[in-house]
Scaffold this motif. Structure first.
Motif, PDB file in Angstrom:
ATOM      1  N   GLY A  27       0.815  -1.205   0.000  1.00  0.00           N
ATOM      2  CA  GLY A  27       0.000   0.000   0.000  1.00  0.00           C
ATOM      3  C   GLY A  27       0.846   1.250   0.000  1.00  0.00           C
ATOM      4  O   GLY A  27       0.328   2.349   0.223  1.00  0.00           O
ATOM      5  N   VAL A  84      -4.720   0.160  -1.001  1.00  0.00           N
ATOM      6  CA  VAL A  84      -5.190  -1.217  -0.953  1.00  0.00           C
ATOM      7  C   VAL A  84      -6.596  -1.324  -1.540  1.00  0.00           C
ATOM      8  O   VAL A  84      -6.902  -2.238  -2.303  1.00  0.00           O
ATOM      9  N   GLU A  85      -7.452  -0.374  -1.184  1.00  0.00           N
ATOM     10  CA  GLU A  85      -8.844  -0.432  -1.613  1.00  0.00           C
ATOM     11  C   GLU A  85      -8.996  -0.284  -3.126  1.00  0.00           C
ATOM     12  O   GLU A  85     -10.007  -0.702  -3.694  1.00  0.00           O
ATOM     13  N   ALA A 115      -7.020  -1.675  -5.372  1.00  0.00           N
ATOM     14  CA  ALA A 115      -6.420  -2.808  -6.073  1.00  0.00           C
ATOM     15  C   ALA A 115      -7.470  -3.877  -6.368  1.00  0.00           C
ATOM     16  O   ALA A 115      -8.574  -3.868  -5.826  1.00  0.00           O
ATOM     17  N   THR A 145      -9.306  -7.517  -6.242  1.00  0.00           N
ATOM     18  CA  THR A 145      -9.682  -8.249  -5.022  1.00  0.00           C
ATOM     19  C   THR A 145      -8.594  -9.211  -4.558  1.00  0.00           C
ATOM     20  O   THR A 145      -8.226  -9.243  -3.384  1.00  0.00           O
ATOM     21  N   GLN A 163      -5.737  -7.356  -3.127  1.00  0.00           N
ATOM     22  CA  GLN A 163      -6.034  -6.794  -1.813  1.00  0.00           C
ATOM     23  C   GLN A 163      -5.730  -7.790  -0.709  1.00  0.00           C
ATOM     24  O   GLN A 163      -5.171  -7.421   0.325  1.00  0.00           O
ATOM     25  N   TRP A 164      -6.092  -9.058  -0.911  1.00  0.00           N
ATOM     26  CA  TRP A 164      -5.802 -10.070   0.100  1.00  0.00           C
ATOM     27  C   TRP A 164      -4.301 -10.250   0.295  1.00  0.00           C
ATOM     28  O   TRP A 164      -3.813 -10.411   1.424  1.00  0.00           O
ATOM     29  N   ARG A 210      -3.052  -7.378   2.335  1.00  0.00           N
ATOM     30  CA  ARG A 210      -3.453  -7.449   3.742  1.00  0.00           C
ATOM     31  C   ARG A 210      -2.667  -8.512   4.505  1.00  0.00           C
ATOM     32  O   ARG A 210      -2.542  -8.439   5.726  1.00  0.00           O
ATOM     33  N   SER A 224       2.637  -4.022   4.969  1.00  0.00           N
ATOM     34  CA  SER A 224       1.452  -3.178   4.798  1.00  0.00           C
ATOM     35  C   SER A 224       1.055  -2.530   6.119  1.00  0.00           C
ATOM     36  O   SER A 224       0.606  -1.375   6.147  1.00  0.00           O
ATOM     37  N   GLU A 234      -7.046   4.487   4.538  1.00  0.00           N
ATOM     38  CA  GLU A 234      -6.117   3.414   4.188  1.00  0.00           C
ATOM     39  C   GLU A 234      -5.460   2.782   5.407  1.00  0.00           C
ATOM     40  O   GLU A 234      -4.479   2.062   5.273  1.00  0.00           O
ATOM     41  N   LEU A 273      -5.054  -0.046   7.852  1.00  0.00           N
ATOM     42  CA  LEU A 273      -5.463  -1.450   7.843  1.00  0.00           C
ATOM     43  C   LEU A 273      -5.847  -1.943   9.226  1.00  0.00           C
ATOM     44  O   LEU A 273      -6.617  -2.895   9.362  1.00  0.00           O
TER      45      LEU A 273
END
Length: 263
Positions: free
Chosen positions: A191, A196-197, A199, A201, A204-205, A208, A213, A230, A232
């Motif tokens: 990130g 992250v949001e 990107a 799906t 994103q995992w 995370r 991150s 942003e 986390l």
């Protein structure tokens, strides 16, 4: 016949730490490269994408501001690379073998190199923090302390990982290749360069699950205040994840150096 005095662990640790710092300071190209490259990244990317970058959720934040915490992490990452490449070079010159046949624990070698690289990374990151007023940000004292803690733990994690990789490498070319495959993706998927949001799906995992991150997320909250877009996790959770990353890399590197230098 009296036996030779055994080296003291603390003295040995400080000797390795001091050697890392002096090597860095005496090599002006390393000093310039480790600091100037992230600075150029920040300015070129920050101004280059400023007109087209939009934060998810309509948050009003310039790309220069968004990118800044990630560039701080990049400073730490580059310093780790420049610091631990010396392990490969010293294997080729024979210094590493000479140091390891001495009656000292190899764990002290890992700790000394890691603390030396972390000190250098933290010093450069502090200099970079002085650029914050240029984008209109003056963090609180608590925020600065949290940022320093995150940067120090990240420095330990990255440098220990660098020692771990360098220990298995026979050439600097191989070291650079592996570092580009391991460390740079850790940074890109943290990130640091894009939200992250925003990107895909699956990505994103991955982001995370990346411990870096959480370090970047904590840096954003430390510098820009609580409730920053942003984020986390809470700063405490992010700090614990970063600490676990640092300890895990240290333990892994300490275990790896118990093996023979060759083979």
């Amino acid at each position: 016949m009296s036996s030779l005095p055994q080296p003291r662990p603390l003295g040995t640790l400080l000797a390795f730490w001091r050697r890392e710092v002096l090597k860095f300071l005496r090599d002006r190209s390393r000093v310039a490269g480790a600091f100037a490259q992230p600075l150029l990244f920040w300015l070129l990317l920050g101004f280059g994408f400023s007109a087209s970058f939009t934060m998810p959720g309509g948050v009003d934040q310039s790309y220069l501001m968004f990118l800044f915490p990630g560039i701080l992490m990049l400073v730490v990452l580059f310093t780790a690379i420049f610091s631990t490449i010396a392990v490969v070079e010293e294997r080729q010159t024979g210094f590493l073998q000479a140091a390891l046949v001495a009656p000292i624990s190899r764990v002290l070698f890992v700790l000394g190199n890691t603390l030396g690289g972390t000190t250098l990374a933290l010093a450069q990151a502090v200099l970079f923090l002085l650029a914050l007023p240029l984008i209109g940000i003056i963090p609180s004292l608590g925020g600065v302390l949290l940022a320093l803690a995150i940067l120090a733990l990240s420095g330990i994690g990255f440098t220990a990982l660098g020692v771990l990789i360098a220990w298995r490498m026979d050439t600097t070319r191989g070291f650079h290749a592996v570092m580009n495959v391991v460390l740079l993706p850790l940074w890109f998927l943290s990130g640091a360069a894009f939200p992250v949001e925003g990107a895909a799906t699956g990505l994103q995992w991955t982001m995370r699950l990346n411990p870096v991150s959480y370090a970047v997320s904590a840096l954003r909250e430390a510098l820009y205040g609580p409730g920053t877009a942003e984020a986390l996790a809470s700063p405490l959770v992010a700090l614990l994840v970063t600490a676990a990353f640092a300890v895990g890399m240290l333990l892994w590197a300490a275990r790896a150096v118990r093996r023979p230098v060759y083979g």
